[in-house]
Write an enzyme that holds these catalytic residues in place. Structure first.
Site, short mmCIF file in Angstrom:
data_model
loop_
_atom_site.label_atom_id
_atom_site.label_comp_id
_atom_site.label_asym_id
_atom_site.label_seq_id
_atom_site.Cartn_x
_atom_site.Cartn_y
_atom_site.Cartn_z
N ASP A 194 0.83 -1.20 0.00
CA ASP A 194 0.00 0.00 0.00
C ASP A 194 0.87 1.25 0.00
O ASP A 194 2.10 1.20 0.04
CB ASP A 194 -0.92 0.00 1.21
CG ASP A 194 -1.85 -1.21 1.24
OD1 ASP A 194 -2.19 -1.70 0.15
OD2 ASP A 194 -2.23 -1.65 2.34
N TYR A 260 5.62 -10.15 6.62
CA TYR A 260 5.74 -8.70 6.80
C TYR A 260 6.26 -8.40 8.20
O TYR A 260 5.91 -9.09 9.17
CB TYR A 260 4.39 -8.02 6.62
CG TYR A 260 3.98 -7.82 5.17
CD1 TYR A 260 4.24 -6.63 4.51
CD2 TYR A 260 3.31 -8.82 4.47
CE1 TYR A 260 3.85 -6.43 3.20
CE2 TYR A 260 2.92 -8.64 3.16
CZ TYR A 260 3.19 -7.44 2.52
OH TYR A 260 2.82 -7.26 1.22
#
Length: 544
Positions: A194, A260
């Protein structure tokens, strides 16, 4: 020669072979450009095929309707058929089409201008030296200043793939006729990040033009090829490695696990022990519908008007429900990233919990498998300050999911919410509002790929013993960058001291939620038992 034919043959296995190739052994086994393509004089978009030309209007309409099977909030057929709603929708659709058409024209013009500035790079002799080859690129970047990784056709929203495309073109790896459309070179990414999010190990599969006489693959991860591309890239975007891949390798489809990492200054979590953190993080593990942890829930379906009338009668007798069915939703949120931490949304957020319970449907796009979520016990020192690292491993993630997971974790860990409310957000049909944690300390750490089309065994694309040192070297740039951003923008300071204490979660009537959640689970068990009984009766009939 037989070895090379086996390497380039479309085999079932996608396990990458670390065989270094030279130009003389590959010239007969590759897709060779025997004659140069025609270079455009005016526009590189001339005579290009488009998706719309491949489908009829009816097929196109059906395609768009299938994308709208779910809605972000509960709706009814009665409301959808109102003339004023239909007219407003048609007006909005027409405005959107006009805006998108203008944006596309701007994008086409910018690509044409870029080509005209650099068209002198190409000549007939240049193309004769190039062979088309399937490649896998290992890319690392700092996402600050970009609106994500995915290619953007909007000039006001620059993306990292736009810079990658231009660098590959300048380096001579993309034809002019393929500029502006990455699908034409079979582009596929292992994961999308993002706005403002970073990466150490994004893998991109694509088909590029190579001059095998110039770029020798006798060094780890195509060092010379990477250097040639990186000279045209910004400092915060780097190609760390490049390998020739099997032709049927697709980075997105073969990615079976993503890792992540999220960093947060330790000073904001003082007094919270690691065991307490782990117990909260364990709530997220499993195959769960994360409809409350994404940008758009898209998990509700329209109800029949006759059922709405029945609900009105039920509501008149139900003292717990404080809202009316005809109120449905007054939630008007354009971008949840910007508004989820805004307490003024409380006035616009009036969900009907009974309607949510009845219209809730599991949207497969919201179902995600989280395999591990933990906090690393050893702090990371960055410029004299300790940072705590959280690591989440899952098959895939949806928009804002990790940042909202971290935001709700912080809310529970610091006492602004309870684990019961977190359980409701994860396992109930209700729309609850999760705070969005800052993006500047989130980055993709690793991607694991499957070894074949029908195999789910992990396979190495870039060998860790070669790729890991390169990723660690990029961390020396990324970590100080994250620390500098925090000192300049004070994102965590505002989040922990302003946004989080005042965040509106939509939990003002917890008793109602408990009651409806209990009914929802009972009804789900009944439906499951009915399905089991039906399947059992069918089997009995077949046996008889």
């Amino acid at each position: 020669m037989m070895i090379n034919r086996q390497i380039y043959k479309c085999s079932k296995s996608l396990l990458f072979k670390n065989v270094f190739l030279n130009s003389s052994s590959c010239s007969n086994n590759r897709e060779y450009c025997s004659k140069p393509p025609i270079l455009p004089n005016e526009t590189i978009f001339k005579d290009r095929s488009t998706r719309k030309g491949k489908f009829s209007d009816e097929q196109e309409q059906q395609f768009m309707n299938n994308k709208k099977r779910f809605s972000n909030t509960p709706t009814t057929q009665f409301n959808a058929l109102k003339p004023e709603n239909k007219a407003e929708k048609e007006k909005q659709t027409k405005e959107n089409h006009s805006r998108l058409s203008k944006e596309k024209d701007i994008h086409v013009n910018s690509i044409n201008e870029f080509y005209l500035e650099h068209k002198d790079l190409y000549s007939e002799e240049f193309f004769k030296k190039r062979n088309k080859s399937p490649m896998a690129l290992l890319v690392a970047y700092a996402g600050t200043g970009y609106h994500g990784l995915e290619y953007s056709q909007y000039h006001q929203f620059p993306a990292i793939e736009n810079d990658l495309e231009k660098a590959l073109f300048k380096a001579g790896h993309i034809l002019p006729s393929n500029l502006g459309d990455l699908e034409r070179i079979r582009w596929s990414r292992s994961s999308r990040t993002d706005k403002g999010v970073h990466s150490l190990s994004t893998v991109i599969s694509t088909s590029l033009l190579l001059d095998l006489k110039k770029f020798q693959f006798d060094v780890p991860l195509g060092k010379e090829l990477c250097a040639n591309i990186n000279q045209y890239l910004p400092e915060k975007v780097k190609v760390l490695g490049a390998l020739i891949s099997p032709r049927n390798f697709d980075a997105r489809k073969r990615g079976m696990e993503r890792t992540y990492d999220y960093l947060v200054p330790q000073k904001y979590l003082q007094g919270i022990d690691f065991d307490t953190m782990d117990s909260i993080l364990n709530e997220f593990i499993g195959n769960i519908s994360f409809h409350n942890f994404t940008a758009k829930r898209n998990t509700y379906k329209a109800l029949d008007p006759a059922l709405i009338e029945q609900l009105k009668e039920i509501e008149s007798k139900n003292s717990l429900n404080q809202t009316k069915v005809q109120d449905v939703y007054i939630e008007k949120i354009k971008d949840e990233e910007e508004t989820d931490n805004n307490t003024s949304q409380k006035e616009l957020y009036k969900p009907n919990r009974l309607l949510e319970k009845l219209s809730f449907r599991l949207n497969p796009k919201n179902l995600r498998v989280i395999k591990s979520f933990k906090v690393c016990r050893q702090p990371i020192p960055i410029n004299g300050e300790n940072w705590i690292k959280f690591q989440v491993i899952g098959e895939s993630f949806i928009t804002y999911q990790i940042r909202k997971m971290m935001g709700y974790f912080f809310a529970v860990a610091l006492g602004y919410q309870t684990q019961e409310s977190l359980n409701l957000a994860l396992n109930s049909p209700f729309s609850l509002r999760a705070p969005v944690a800052p993006p500047h300390s989130l980055y993709l750490n690793n991607v694991v790929f499957s070894s074949g089309v029908r195999e789910h065994k992990p396979a190495e694309v870039f060998r860790p013993e070669v790729a890991d040192p390169l990723k660690e070297e990029f961390c020396k740039v990324l970590y100080p960058h994250i620390d500098q951003l925090e000192k300049e923008q004070l994102e965590f300071d505002r989040f922990f001291n302003i946004f989080l204490p005042k965040h509106y979660f939509g939990l003002e009537n917890i008793e109602l939620l408990r009651q409806l959640q209990s009914e929802f689970l009972q009804e789900a068990d009944q439906r499951k038992n009915q399905r089991d009984e039906f399947i059992k009766s069918i089997k009995t009939m077949r046996d008889d």
